[in-house]
Scaffold this motif. Sequence first.
Motif, PDB file in Angstrom:
ATOM      1  N   CYS A  44       0.859  -1.191   0.000  1.00 12.95           N
ATOM      2  CA  CYS A  44       0.000   0.000   0.000  1.00 12.95           C
ATOM      3  C   CYS A  44       0.892   1.236   0.000  1.00 12.95           C
ATOM      4  CB  CYS A  44      -0.881  -0.026   1.252  1.00 12.95           C
ATOM      5  SG  CYS A  44      -1.950   1.410   1.442  1.00 12.95           S
ATOM      6  N   ASP A  65       3.137  -2.973   4.052  1.00 15.86           N
ATOM      7  CA  ASP A  65       2.673  -4.296   3.649  1.00 15.86           C
ATOM      8  C   ASP A  65       1.498  -4.585   4.568  1.00 15.86           C
ATOM      9  OD1 ASP A  65       4.583  -4.966   1.606  1.00 15.86           O
ATOM     10  OD2 ASP A  65       6.075  -5.066   3.211  1.00 15.86           O
ATOM     11  N   LEU A  66       0.317  -4.706   3.988  1.00 17.83           N
ATOM     12  CA  LEU A  66      -0.911  -4.739   4.794  1.00 17.83           C
ATOM     13  C   LEU A  66      -1.156  -6.056   5.502  1.00 17.83           C
ATOM     14  CD1 LEU A  66      -3.320  -2.784   2.433  1.00 17.83           C
ATOM     15  CD2 LEU A  66      -2.104  -1.939   4.451  1.00 17.83           C
ATOM     16  N   THR A  67      -0.801  -7.173   4.906  1.00 23.22           N
ATOM     17  CA  THR A  67      -1.131  -8.463   5.512  1.00 23.22           C
ATOM     18  C   THR A  67       0.083  -9.388   5.468  1.00 23.22           C
ATOM     19  OG1 THR A  67      -2.034  -9.255   3.421  1.00 23.22           O
ATOM     20  CG2 THR A  67      -3.604  -8.343   5.000  1.00 23.22           C
ATOM     21  N   THR A  84       0.134  -5.635   9.905  1.00 22.17           N
ATOM     22  CA  THR A  84       0.503  -4.616   8.930  1.00 22.17           C
ATOM     23  C   THR A  84       1.838  -4.026   9.345  1.00 22.17           C
ATOM     24  OG1 THR A  84      -1.752  -4.076   8.302  1.00 22.17           O
ATOM     25  CG2 THR A  84      -0.109  -2.347   7.976  1.00 22.17           C
ATOM     26  N   ILE A 108      -3.043   4.398   6.086  1.00 17.36           N
ATOM     27  CA  ILE A 108      -2.505   3.028   6.162  1.00 17.36           C
ATOM     28  C   ILE A 108      -3.361   2.195   7.118  1.00 17.36           C
ATOM     29  CG2 ILE A 108      -0.562   1.642   6.982  1.00 17.36           C
ATOM     30  CD1 ILE A 108       0.110   2.938   4.326  1.00 17.36           C
ATOM     31  N   ALA A 111      -6.603   1.197   5.475  1.00 18.18           N
ATOM     32  CA  ALA A 111      -6.384   0.127   4.496  1.00 18.18           C
ATOM     33  C   ALA A 111      -6.122  -1.199   5.200  1.00 18.18           C
ATOM     34  CB  ALA A 111      -5.222   0.491   3.577  1.00 18.18           C
ATOM     35  N   ALA A 112      -5.418  -1.158   6.329  1.00 20.71           N
ATOM     36  CA  ALA A 112      -5.131  -2.374   7.089  1.00 20.71           C
ATOM     37  C   ALA A 112      -6.411  -2.979   7.668  1.00 20.71           C
ATOM     38  CB  ALA A 112      -4.141  -2.067   8.206  1.00 20.71           C
ATOM     39  N   ALA A 115      -8.216  -4.650   4.989  1.00 18.96           N
ATOM     40  CA  ALA A 115      -7.552  -5.906   4.623  1.00 18.96           C
ATOM     41  C   ALA A 115      -7.657  -6.953   5.740  1.00 18.96           C
ATOM     42  CB  ALA A 115      -6.085  -5.651   4.296  1.00 18.96           C
ATOM     43  N   LEU A 120      -0.744  -3.157  13.858  1.00 22.89           N
ATOM     44  CA  LEU A 120       0.138  -2.332  13.047  1.00 22.89           C
ATOM     45  C   LEU A 120       1.483  -2.236  13.760  1.00 22.89           C
ATOM     46  CD1 LEU A 120      -0.835   0.727  11.117  1.00 22.89           C
ATOM     47  CD2 LEU A 120       1.028   1.014  12.745  1.00 22.89           C
ATOM     48  N   THR A 165      -9.822   5.294  11.360  1.00 30.65           N
ATOM     49  CA  THR A 165      -9.611   4.261  10.351  1.00 30.65           C
ATOM     50  C   THR A 165     -10.798   4.128   9.412  1.00 30.65           C
ATOM     51  OG1 THR A 165     -10.401   2.561  11.875  1.00 30.65           O
ATOM     52  CG2 THR A 165      -8.012   2.911  11.758  1.00 30.65           C
TER      53      THR A 165
END
Length: 166
Positions: A44, A65-67, A84, A108, A111-112, A115, A120, A165
């Motif tokens: 992301c 990197d989300l996942t 994340t 971020i 998006a996390a 996902a 985080l 979020t």
Amino acid sequence: MFTVRPAVPADYPAMIDLLEAEEFHAHARECWLALDGGHSLHGCWLVAVTDARDGMALVGVAHADLTIDYGDLLLNRGVEPPHTYVSAIVIDRGRRGRGIGRQLLSGIAAAAVEARANFLVLVPQDGDGAPVAFFEACGLIALEAHTDGVPTRYGAPLDNTVLPTR
């Protein structure tokens, strides 16, 4: 005033300049490869842009990197993946302290959540106290004490951050 949005190919040259200026060379190289074609950016990537006299100016970049599975540091705390990992939050030096980093990190985090990540984590690149104060203001906590050669990592469950979020 600034806007946070996903990065697009037209942003890559300005992203490279900002990332290089702050010594995020690996991230800049990834953008160069994408700019040259045949390679797409992974993860992301968000940018912060502001209105300037000559058009939009890019003033911040974030990557995550989300996942992923961050490993034992989180697993030993009972935090199951996906996690994340935020690998970069870079703000133009002349624009720091205006909420740009918080908005990038908030993007971020959103998006996390989307996902379905639940935690985080990030590692400060700078040695001074400014990043630590920023992380703590965003609800992140130190995950372990700093040891020689290993920087302290910071993180929080996504539902515990003070970042919006949604």
